[in-house]
Design an enzyme around this catalytic site. Structure first.
Site, PDB file in Angstrom:
ATOM      1  N   SER A  68       0.810  -1.224   0.000  1.00 27.98           N
ATOM      2  CA  SER A  68       0.000   0.000   0.000  1.00 27.98           C
ATOM      3  C   SER A  68       0.841   1.270   0.000  1.00 27.98           C
ATOM      4  O   SER A  68       0.369   2.323  -0.444  1.00 27.98           O
ATOM      5  CB  SER A  68      -0.937   0.004   1.209  1.00 27.98           C
ATOM      6  OG  SER A  68      -0.212  -0.158   2.415  1.00 27.98           O
ATOM      7  N   ASP A 217      -4.896   6.884   9.912  1.00 27.42           N
ATOM      8  CA  ASP A 217      -4.526   5.576  10.462  1.00 27.42           C
ATOM      9  C   ASP A 217      -3.122   5.574  11.065  1.00 27.42           C
ATOM     10  O   ASP A 217      -2.707   4.616  11.717  1.00 27.42           O
ATOM     11  CB  ASP A 217      -4.651   4.480   9.406  1.00 27.42           C
ATOM     12  CG  ASP A 217      -3.763   4.715   8.181  1.00 27.42           C
ATOM     13  OD1 ASP A 217      -2.862   5.569   8.237  1.00 27.42           O
ATOM     14  OD2 ASP A 217      -3.985   4.029   7.161  1.00 27.42           O
ATOM     15  N   HIS A 220      -0.204   5.166   6.787  1.00 28.43           N
ATOM     16  CA  HIS A 220      -0.025   5.493   5.361  1.00 28.43           C
ATOM     17  C   HIS A 220       0.247   6.984   5.158  1.00 28.43           C
ATOM     18  O   HIS A 220      -0.496   7.823   5.672  1.00 28.43           O
ATOM     19  CB  HIS A 220      -1.265   5.069   4.570  1.00 28.43           C
ATOM     20  CG  HIS A 220      -1.509   3.594   4.597  1.00 28.43           C
ATOM     21  ND1 HIS A 220      -2.363   2.995   5.490  1.00 28.43           N
ATOM     22  CD2 HIS A 220      -0.965   2.586   3.847  1.00 28.43           C
ATOM     23  CE1 HIS A 220      -2.375   1.692   5.292  1.00 28.43           C
ATOM     24  NE2 HIS A 220      -1.524   1.411   4.305  1.00 28.43           N
TER      25      HIS A 220
END
Length: 243
Positions: A68, A217, A220
């Site tokens: 990611s 979060d 990221h």
């Protein structure tokens, strides 16, 4: 009188005929000019296509293979992820490289290994390997992570030993335990040394743990964070590129 009338009529018809001949000549000249212009434009177009094709043949591919972080999870525009930032930087230098984003959110080293052969069905000159973080966060046995990364590296090398592989290191949050974190960290440095690979010690350097550079979060990077990630990659990648 009759003779004069016919003489004038004959003269008029001659002039009329000459005008018609001049008109035909004019049409013929214009037609030829247009045809030559069209042919010249066709040649120029063909030459332009040939030049573009030649440039396309010389284009080198930088493939970013990861999870990611590479994919740009949570960003509004994929071009904001670090591979896109790298492409913009390279384009500003007028270098003939294409950066391909082959990141997949949630990807583990096992998942990367399962799709590596498919990924290699294309031209690749530089291969940036950014995997392992999801293994660590899931507590996957470290021997398995190490083995998968080794197999990915060896698969790329066996495909074409001219591909430059750049290995990106990763760190884990402190809640994973000091022993696990330390051993996890050494996987990347040891593999880089074992295979003599250009090495990015920590791809999230100056980003990881910095609240304003990460999304809600806390994992990221934001678009601004990805700019710094791109600089971390560029520091190692840039000296390797041969425009």
């Amino acid at each position: 009188m009759y003779f004069l009338y016919h003489k004038q009529r004959s003269l008029f018809e001659t002039v009329k005929c000459l005008k018609f001949c001049y008109f035909l000549l004019f049409v013929l000249v214009v037609s030829c000019a247009d045809q030559n212009k069209s042919q010249n434009e066709g040649v120029k177009s063909s030459e332009s296509s040939k030049t573009a094709a030649d440039q396309g043949q010389k284009e080198k591919i930088i493939l970013c293979f990861g999870d990611s972080i590479t994919a740009g999870y949570g960003l509004e525009d994929n071009s904001e992820a670090y591979p896109g930032v790298l492409q913009a930087k390279i384009d500003s230098l007028n270098w003939n490289f294409e950066v391909i984003n082959s990141g997949l959110s949630g990807e583990t080293t096992s998942g990367g290994l399962s799709r590596i052969n498919w990924i290699l069905n294309q031209q690749i000159d530089y291969f940036i390997l950014e995997l392992g973080a999801n293994d660590g966060l899931r507590g996957i046995p470290l021997d398995e992570t190490r083995s998968n990364l080794k197999k990915i590296i060896e698969t790329v090398q066996s495909k074409d030993d001219r591909i430059t592989i750049i290995l990106a290191g990763m760190e884990l949050p402190p809640n994973m335990g000091e022993e696990y974190i330390t051993e996890f960290r050494t996987i990347f440095s040891e593999l880089a040394e074992m295979y003599d690979l250009p090495f990015i010690p920590f791809i999230l350097n100056n980003v990881g743990g910095v609240q304003e550079l990460n999304q809600a979060d806390g994992i990221h990077p934001t678009a601004e964070g990805h700019k710094i990630v791109a600089e971390n990659v560029w520091e190692v990648l840039h000296p390797l590129l041969t425009p």
